[in-house]
Motif scaffolding. Structure first.
Motif, mmCIF file in Angstrom:
data_model
loop_
_atom_site.group_PDB
_atom_site.id
_atom_site.type_symbol
_atom_site.label_atom_id
_atom_site.label_comp_id
_atom_site.label_asym_id
_atom_site.label_seq_id
_atom_site.Cartn_x
_atom_site.Cartn_y
_atom_site.Cartn_z
ATOM 1 N N MET A 6 -27.894 -30.356 -17.963
ATOM 2 C CA MET A 6 -28.974 -29.419 -18.346
ATOM 3 C C MET A 6 -28.496 -28.525 -19.493
ATOM 4 S SD MET A 6 -30.569 -26.227 -16.307
ATOM 5 C CE MET A 6 -29.166 -25.269 -16.775
ATOM 6 N N LYS A 7 -29.252 -28.540 -20.552
ATOM 7 C CA LYS A 7 -28.895 -27.682 -21.687
ATOM 8 C C LYS A 7 -29.553 -26.311 -21.490
ATOM 9 C CE LYS A 7 -29.096 -31.542 -24.912
ATOM 10 N NZ LYS A 7 -29.848 -32.460 -24.047
ATOM 11 N N LEU A 8 -29.136 -25.365 -22.282
ATOM 12 C CA LEU A 8 -29.737 -24.038 -22.160
ATOM 13 C C LEU A 8 -31.159 -23.999 -22.707
ATOM 14 C CD1 LEU A 8 -26.795 -21.528 -22.657
ATOM 15 C CD2 LEU A 8 -27.718 -22.567 -20.593
ATOM 16 N N ILE A 9 -31.488 -24.944 -23.589
ATOM 17 C CA ILE A 9 -32.879 -25.000 -24.050
ATOM 18 C C ILE A 9 -33.795 -25.351 -22.882
ATOM 19 C CG2 ILE A 9 -32.790 -27.428 -24.790
ATOM 20 C CD1 ILE A 9 -34.665 -26.735 -27.078
ATOM 21 N N THR A 10 -33.315 -26.196 -21.991
ATOM 22 C CA THR A 10 -34.079 -26.589 -20.797
ATOM 23 C C THR A 10 -34.136 -25.420 -19.821
ATOM 24 O OG1 THR A 10 -33.200 -28.806 -21.078
ATOM 25 C CG2 THR A 10 -34.306 -28.331 -19.008
ATOM 26 N N HIS A 11 -32.979 -24.801 -19.575
ATOM 27 C CA HIS A 11 -32.924 -23.657 -18.676
ATOM 28 C C HIS A 11 -33.927 -22.583 -19.095
ATOM 29 C CE1 HIS A 11 -31.478 -19.508 -17.999
ATOM 30 N NE2 HIS A 11 -31.440 -19.932 -16.751
ATOM 31 N N ASN A 12 -34.112 -22.438 -20.385
ATOM 32 C CA ASN A 12 -34.992 -21.401 -20.914
ATOM 33 C C ASN A 12 -36.447 -21.637 -20.539
ATOM 34 O OD1 ASN A 12 -36.318 -19.795 -23.545
ATOM 35 N ND2 ASN A 12 -34.374 -18.989 -22.816
ATOM 36 N N MET A 13 -36.769 -22.875 -20.163
ATOM 37 C CA MET A 13 -38.153 -23.218 -19.824
ATOM 38 C C MET A 13 -38.440 -23.164 -18.327
ATOM 39 S SD MET A 13 -39.406 -23.835 -22.742
ATOM 40 C CE MET A 13 -38.572 -23.808 -24.311
ATOM 41 N N LEU A 14 -37.399 -23.181 -17.505
ATOM 42 C CA LEU A 14 -37.606 -23.366 -16.064
ATOM 43 C C LEU A 14 -37.799 -22.063 -15.293
ATOM 44 C CD1 LEU A 14 -34.983 -26.183 -15.394
ATOM 45 C CD2 LEU A 14 -37.461 -26.401 -15.599
ATOM 46 N N THR A 15 -38.682 -22.116 -14.280
ATOM 47 C CA THR A 15 -38.868 -20.969 -13.400
ATOM 48 C C THR A 15 -38.891 -21.443 -11.953
ATOM 49 O OG1 THR A 15 -41.265 -20.992 -13.033
ATOM 50 C CG2 THR A 15 -40.505 -20.080 -15.109
ATOM 51 N N SER A 16 -38.763 -20.504 -11.042
ATOM 52 C CA SER A 16 -38.863 -20.848 -9.625
ATOM 53 C C SER A 16 -40.177 -20.328 -9.057
ATOM 54 C CB SER A 16 -37.682 -20.252 -8.863
ATOM 55 O OG SER A 16 -37.622 -18.862 -9.080
ATOM 56 N N ASN A 17 -41.165 -20.091 -9.922
ATOM 57 C CA ASN A 17 -42.415 -19.520 -9.391
ATOM 58 C C ASN A 17 -43.256 -20.540 -8.642
ATOM 59 O OD1 ASN A 17 -43.679 -21.001 -11.382
ATOM 60 N ND2 ASN A 17 -44.445 -19.246 -12.522
ATOM 61 N N GLY B 298 -43.966 -16.834 -2.414
ATOM 62 C CA GLY B 298 -43.457 -15.464 -2.439
ATOM 63 C C GLY B 298 -42.758 -15.052 -3.710
ATOM 64 N N VAL B 299 -42.688 -15.955 -4.667
ATOM 65 C CA VAL B 299 -42.014 -15.607 -5.920
ATOM 66 C C VAL B 299 -43.042 -15.193 -6.958
ATOM 67 C CG1 VAL B 299 -40.677 -16.555 -7.835
ATOM 68 C CG2 VAL B 299 -40.023 -17.063 -5.486
ATOM 69 N N THR B 300 -42.798 -14.074 -7.595
ATOM 70 C CA THR B 300 -43.733 -13.575 -8.587
ATOM 71 C C THR B 300 -43.519 -14.235 -9.937
ATOM 72 O OG1 THR B 300 -43.307 -11.467 -7.504
ATOM 73 C CG2 THR B 300 -44.845 -11.449 -9.342
ATOM 74 N N ARG B 301 -42.290 -14.058 -10.459
ATOM 75 C CA ARG B 301 -42.042 -14.612 -11.781
ATOM 76 C C ARG B 301 -40.991 -15.721 -11.752
ATOM 77 N NH1 ARG B 301 -39.685 -12.427 -17.401
ATOM 78 N NH2 ARG B 301 -40.659 -14.063 -18.624
ATOM 79 N N GLY B 302 -39.936 -15.482 -11.017
ATOM 80 C CA GLY B 302 -38.900 -16.516 -10.884
ATOM 81 C C GLY B 302 -38.233 -16.891 -12.178
ATOM 82 N N PHE B 303 -38.088 -15.919 -13.054
ATOM 83 C CA PHE B 303 -37.488 -16.197 -14.362
ATOM 84 C C PHE B 303 -36.737 -14.974 -14.847
ATOM 85 C CE2 PHE B 303 -37.191 -18.506 -18.288
ATOM 86 C CZ PHE B 303 -37.137 -17.520 -19.280
ATOM 87 N N PRO B 304 -35.591 -15.135 -15.477
ATOM 88 C CA PRO B 304 -34.861 -16.399 -15.624
ATOM 89 C C PRO B 304 -34.054 -16.771 -14.376
ATOM 90 C CG PRO B 304 -33.693 -14.624 -16.758
ATOM 91 C CD PRO B 304 -34.931 -14.014 -16.170
ATOM 92 N N LEU B 305 -33.805 -18.024 -14.240
ATOM 93 C CA LEU B 305 -32.977 -18.503 -13.137
ATOM 94 C C LEU B 305 -31.514 -18.222 -13.483
ATOM 95 C CD1 LEU B 305 -34.779 -21.927 -12.722
ATOM 96 C CD2 LEU B 305 -34.857 -20.063 -11.088
ATOM 97 N N LYS B 306 -30.737 -17.822 -12.498
ATOM 98 C CA LYS B 306 -29.306 -17.647 -12.746
ATOM 99 C C LYS B 306 -28.656 -19.025 -12.718
ATOM 100 C CE LYS B 306 -26.989 -13.965 -11.407
ATOM 101 N NZ LYS B 306 -27.078 -13.271 -12.711
ATOM 102 N N ILE B 307 -27.562 -19.152 -13.448
ATOM 103 C CA ILE B 307 -26.892 -20.445 -13.474
ATOM 104 C C ILE B 307 -25.480 -20.308 -12.930
ATOM 105 C CG2 ILE B 307 -26.333 -22.493 -14.837
ATOM 106 C CD1 ILE B 307 -27.841 -21.311 -17.165
ATOM 107 N N LYS B 308 -25.124 -21.256 -12.068
ATOM 108 C CA LYS B 308 -23.733 -21.366 -11.654
ATOM 109 C C LYS B 308 -23.283 -22.765 -12.052
ATOM 110 C CE LYS B 308 -20.898 -21.529 -7.456
ATOM 111 N NZ LYS B 308 -20.920 -22.984 -7.251
ATOM 112 N N ALA B 309 -22.285 -22.836 -12.922
ATOM 113 C CA ALA B 309 -21.834 -24.145 -13.397
ATOM 114 C C ALA B 309 -20.513 -24.525 -12.743
ATOM 115 C CB ALA B 309 -21.685 -24.133 -14.910
#
Lengths: 125, 237
Positions: free
Chosen positions: A1-12, A16-27
């Protein structure tokens, strides 16, 4: 997963999740891959990038890249800045790790570079 | 690149070895994919230098075709990890790792895990499942995943994600219904071609399920529309 992809993803997609952005990353496993610089592409993509989220991701990954706090109009014309954005958006691949919902802590695994955003029935909003 | 050249390149895209019948998996043929994407670019300028989303990326055929015609970058979504692994292998084969990113997400029940307020793709490309009824209504275990109308579901997502246009395939028999929806969703709709489509006709009887795979099933021919939708209400150009 590149950071360009991460920039698009949410957990909404989670209940119960309002925005879900940005997602934290653990590599757990990350690679740096050289990608040919395409100035026009970077200039085109920058308006679509959530800049603060990108800086947060760079921070999560502990990358030694300096991105200024704010992205001004003039900065978007600066070659050095564009090259850094290119590197940060396209050249770092999280192969193994997790994305973490900022509101619920729910983890989405990343394996072989593919984030898995599948949910259980009970989690669907 | 000429059309024949594009089609020739796409013949190297590897097909599913064990396509899953309940997901209606089959490879978009190089012949069809080349024509779809070639038309999208030469007639409408919707591919080159654009950001794309491929819904139900499968083998990656449409995305690879788009990169060969100079799409900027593509985000591909699919729910099936085996398809995604195959897709990744195809992407590697074409050396397009820096242009196509994959995300595993279920488009059937859940919204896409993206911020829909921040419309992100110029163009959405897809060959969605058409939705065949489950083969046995009495099966408790059968995950009724590809219900009739699932392609409209995909189209609805596409509508939310695309800034300018959507390229998709839908059964000709549903055309009137789709016209109505396109109107409701404020899109122009153009049927660019009508095709005879061969999709694997999968065994209805439960007992044959174990041996029947999409790759050895007899083919069923259906009429399919290749459609371009254009988003009307975008004032952010």
């Amino acid at each position: 997963m590149k950071l360009i992809t991460h920039n698009m993803l949410t957990s909404n997609i989670l209940k119960g999740v309002t925005r879900g952005f940005p997602l934290k990353i653990k590599a757990d496993k990350m690679e740096h891959i050289s990608v040919d610089y395409n100035r026009d592409f970077i200039a085109r993509i920058i308006p679509r990038i959530e800049y603060d989220a990108l800086r947060a991701a760079v921070n999560d990954l502990g990358l030694n890249e300096s991105l200024p706090e704010a992205m001004s109009e003039t900065l978007q014309q600066d070659d050095e800045f564009l090259k850094t954005m290119h590197k940060v958006l396209l050249e770092y691949e999280v192969e193994e790790g997790e994305l973490i919902c900022p509101e619920t802590g729910r983890k989405f695994p990343i394996s072989k570079g593919i984030p898995n955003m599948l949910l259980q029935e009970t989690e669907v909003s | 690149m000429k059309l024949k050249e594009l089609e020739s390149h796409l013949s190297h895209v590897e097909n599913f070895s064990n396509a899953k019948e309940y997901l209606e998996q089959y490879m978009t043929t190089p012949h069809l994919a080349a024509r779809m994407i070639y038309t999208a670019q030469t007639q409408y300028d919707d591919i080159e230098n654009h950001l794309l989303i491929d819904l139900g990326i499968g083998t990656g055929m449409l995305s690879i075709a788009s990169c060969l015609l100079n799409a900027d970058h593509i985000f591909g979504f699919d729910c099936d990890i085996d398809a995604l692994n195959l897709c990744q292998s195809n992407i590697k084969e074409f050396e397009l790792e820096s242009n196509i990113d994959l995300i595993q997400a279920d488009l059937r029940r859940i919204r896409l895990p993206v911020d829909l307020h921040r419309i992100i793709a110029d163009t959405v490309i897809m060959n969605p499942p058409f939705g065949t009824k489950p083969f046995s209504s009495s099966t408790e275990n059968q995950d009724e995943l590809c219900l009739t109308g699932i392609d409209m579901h995909f189209l609805q997502y596409a509508r939310q994600l695309a800034r300018h246009s959507i390229y998709s395939l839908h059964k000709t028999s549903t055309r009137d219904h789709i016209y109505k929806k396109a109107k409701d969703w404020n899109m122009n709709m153009d049927v660019l071609a009508v095709l005879q489509f061969d999709i694997p006709k999968l065994e209805k009887k439960r007992s044959n399920r174990k041996t029947s795979t999409a790759s050895n099933a007899p083919l069923k021919s259906i009429e399919v529309d290749f459609i371009r939708f254009e988003i009307k209400d975008n004032t952010n150009d």
